[in-house]
Design a protein around this motif. Sequence first.
Motif, short mmCIF file in Angstrom:
data_model
loop_
_atom_site.label_atom_id
_atom_site.label_comp_id
_atom_site.label_asym_id
_atom_site.label_seq_id
_atom_site.Cartn_x
_atom_site.Cartn_y
_atom_site.Cartn_z
N GLU A 141 47.33 37.45 64.18
CA GLU A 141 48.04 36.31 64.75
C GLU A 141 49.13 35.81 63.80
O GLU A 141 49.66 34.72 63.99
N PHE A 142 49.45 36.58 62.79
CA PHE A 142 50.44 36.19 61.80
C PHE A 142 51.27 37.43 61.41
O PHE A 142 50.79 38.55 61.49
N PRO A 143 52.52 37.20 60.99
CA PRO A 143 53.29 38.31 60.45
C PRO A 143 52.73 38.70 59.08
O PRO A 143 52.03 37.91 58.44
N ILE A 144 53.03 39.92 58.64
CA ILE A 144 52.52 40.39 57.35
C ILE A 144 53.70 40.92 56.55
O ILE A 144 54.25 41.98 56.84
N HIS A 145 54.06 40.18 55.52
CA HIS A 145 55.18 40.60 54.68
C HIS A 145 54.74 41.64 53.67
O HIS A 145 55.45 42.61 53.41
N ASN A 146 53.56 41.42 53.08
CA ASN A 146 53.05 42.34 52.07
C ASN A 146 51.53 42.46 52.19
O ASN A 146 50.87 41.62 52.79
N CYS A 147 51.02 43.52 51.57
CA CYS A 147 49.58 43.76 51.62
C CYS A 147 49.18 44.56 50.40
O CYS A 147 50.00 45.08 49.64
N VAL A 148 47.86 44.69 50.22
CA VAL A 148 47.27 45.59 49.23
C VAL A 148 46.08 46.27 49.89
O VAL A 148 45.36 45.66 50.69
N ALA A 149 45.90 47.55 49.59
CA ALA A 149 44.72 48.29 50.03
C ALA A 149 43.90 48.63 48.80
O ALA A 149 44.42 49.22 47.84
N ASP A 150 42.63 48.24 48.80
CA ASP A 150 41.81 48.47 47.61
C ASP A 150 40.34 48.58 48.01
O ASP A 150 39.78 47.64 48.59
N ASP A 151 39.75 49.71 47.71
CA ASP A 151 38.31 49.91 47.87
C ASP A 151 37.83 49.57 49.27
O ASP A 151 36.83 48.88 49.47
N GLY A 152 38.58 50.06 50.28
CA GLY A 152 38.17 49.86 51.66
C GLY A 152 38.54 48.53 52.26
O GLY A 152 38.15 48.24 53.40
N ARG A 153 39.29 47.73 51.53
CA ARG A 153 39.69 46.42 52.03
C ARG A 153 41.21 46.32 52.12
O ARG A 153 41.93 46.87 51.29
N ALA A 154 41.67 45.56 53.10
CA ALA A 154 43.08 45.24 53.24
C ALA A 154 43.27 43.77 52.92
O ALA A 154 42.59 42.91 53.49
N TYR A 155 44.17 43.47 52.00
CA TYR A 155 44.49 42.10 51.61
C TYR A 155 45.88 41.79 52.18
O TYR A 155 46.87 42.43 51.81
N LEU A 156 45.95 40.81 53.06
CA LEU A 156 47.15 40.57 53.85
C LEU A 156 47.74 39.19 53.57
O LEU A 156 47.01 38.19 53.54
N THR A 157 49.05 39.13 53.38
CA THR A 157 49.72 37.83 53.32
C THR A 157 49.83 37.29 54.74
O THR A 157 50.32 37.96 55.63
N ALA A 158 49.35 36.08 54.94
CA ALA A 158 49.24 35.53 56.30
C ALA A 158 49.97 34.19 56.36
O ALA A 158 49.35 33.12 56.38
N ASN A 159 51.29 34.23 56.41
CA ASN A 159 52.06 33.00 56.50
C ASN A 159 52.01 32.47 57.92
O ASN A 159 52.84 32.79 58.77
N ASP A 160 51.01 31.64 58.16
CA ASP A 160 50.76 31.13 59.50
C ASP A 160 51.42 29.77 59.74
O ASP A 160 51.21 29.14 60.77
N GLY A 161 52.22 29.31 58.76
CA GLY A 161 52.87 28.01 58.92
C GLY A 161 51.93 26.84 58.73
O GLY A 161 52.31 25.70 58.99
N ASP A 162 50.74 27.11 58.24
CA ASP A 162 49.75 26.06 58.04
C ASP A 162 49.17 26.20 56.63
O ASP A 162 49.77 25.72 55.67
N GLU A 163 48.06 26.89 56.48
CA GLU A 163 47.48 27.06 55.16
C GLU A 163 48.08 28.23 54.39
O GLU A 163 47.93 28.33 53.18
N ASN A 164 48.75 29.15 55.09
CA ASN A 164 49.34 30.33 54.46
C ASN A 164 48.31 31.06 53.59
O ASN A 164 48.48 31.21 52.38
N PRO A 165 47.23 31.56 54.21
CA PRO A 165 46.16 32.15 53.41
C PRO A 165 46.40 33.62 53.06
O PRO A 165 47.29 34.28 53.62
#
Length: 488
Positions: A141-165
């Motif tokens: 539900e958010f755009p993804i500018h950057n990410c990391v893939a590590d040990d089976g996990r995806a870490y996603l930048t989630a600029n949702d205009g609120d908490e930006n988690p």
Amino acid sequence: MDRRQFLRTTGATIFAGSIGASQTATAHPGPFEPLGRVAIDGAKEAVISSDGNTVAVAATTGYATVDISTPDRPRVLADRRDLLADREDGPLRGIYDVKLDGDTLLVVGPANPRPGAVAGVLVVDISDPAAPERQAFYETEFPIHNCVADDGRAYLTANDGDENPLVILDIETGDELGHWSVVSADERWADVPTAVRSVHDVWVQDGVAHIALWDAGTWLVDVSDPKTPSVLGSVSPGDPAELSELSVRQRHFESRTPPGNHHYVATDDSGDLLGVGIESWAIETENDDGTAALAGGPSGVELWDISDPTNPTQRSTIDPPASPDPTVEGVWTTAHNFDFHDGTLYTSWYRGGVKRHDVSNPSDPVELAWWRDPDRASFWTAQYAYPFADEGVFVASSWGVGDNAAALYTFPDHDGEQRNPPTLGSAPETGSNASTTADTNAVPTAEVTASSTPERTSATDAPGFGLEVGITVLGVATWWSRKRRRSE
């Protein structure tokens, strides 16, 4: 603000920093020049396979894989475009980042909000890089500018205009494992405009996420248990009380000029040395006497000792090349993405070129090589690839300049000097009565408009994202609402 540093209009924009500015080596075996180059339309980020022979490249409308096993003759193995074109809201666009976890490639987008467009993570098997196979797609539900893939996990930048988690997914199932936001760490950040605390990039090593949050600084978060992330420390986090009081005009100034502007982060092999890339520009201002001046300018890469994450210590700053016109409309020479390997730092500076530095003593980095071609190449990243013979290779992706095509370059991993290096140009005037020094009381005289240049501002009014769509913050909020309704 009194913490601003200002730029002389001579164009000699050097933010040496108060701690150990980088030195230049006095002798190189040169000449230093690219080994090879291959055109890739829309090239952005590049990442290296574990064997060092293949490069995956984010290509805006798709992705490509490139064979660099013969580094003077790189060749495209696969070029995939119009991903998810069979979907009603497809294809996937604005692909600025890809990341690898073994043979699994994550392709994410859009980098910026695109109303009515699909957003998410495409999972691709590139065990045969000439024949990539789609494995899954996880819509977000958010755009993804950057990410990391590590040990089976995806870490996603989630600029949702609120908490930006930062959002953490299981790559195999697409399930959300956890998330973290600076707002959850300190609720005072909820009052800070999201444009100046965007979650721009992330680097994960040994269970620690290093999260670049623009003017909210860089945060070190233990994500070994993604359900219960915990803050270990922070680098230059800014003052939420001060940032929350910014007017729109001040926010514009703050988000484009140093300090702050934490754009990209990465650690060295040990995990104890953190590089913080700061992306910034100059803004035309007016002195008290009415003369024109420039405030701000391009920034460099800070080196921080984080062996004690609760007490990060800055060791030095590697300065950017001087720009003849450091405004967002001019010649970009500010820091972008980079990589560490075995005591060497590989950096990209847009039209300022690529560099190698010896950072084995992070308090005294030494420049080993610098190559630039500002009329043709604007470098997005520099990444170490692999050793061959007595030296190695690093790669750098360029998103092109004007009509000059985007491309992936290969470089030798040795010291040297470029033969007859081109200049970046002469310093500009900032109006007919341009001053030779900037007044520290100067204020911005104009707002940046979204249509001015493709290298300017994101849809959320946060810089560092590139301009792909000219929508307002209200438009972003509408997009979130529509995405949520469709999901529900």
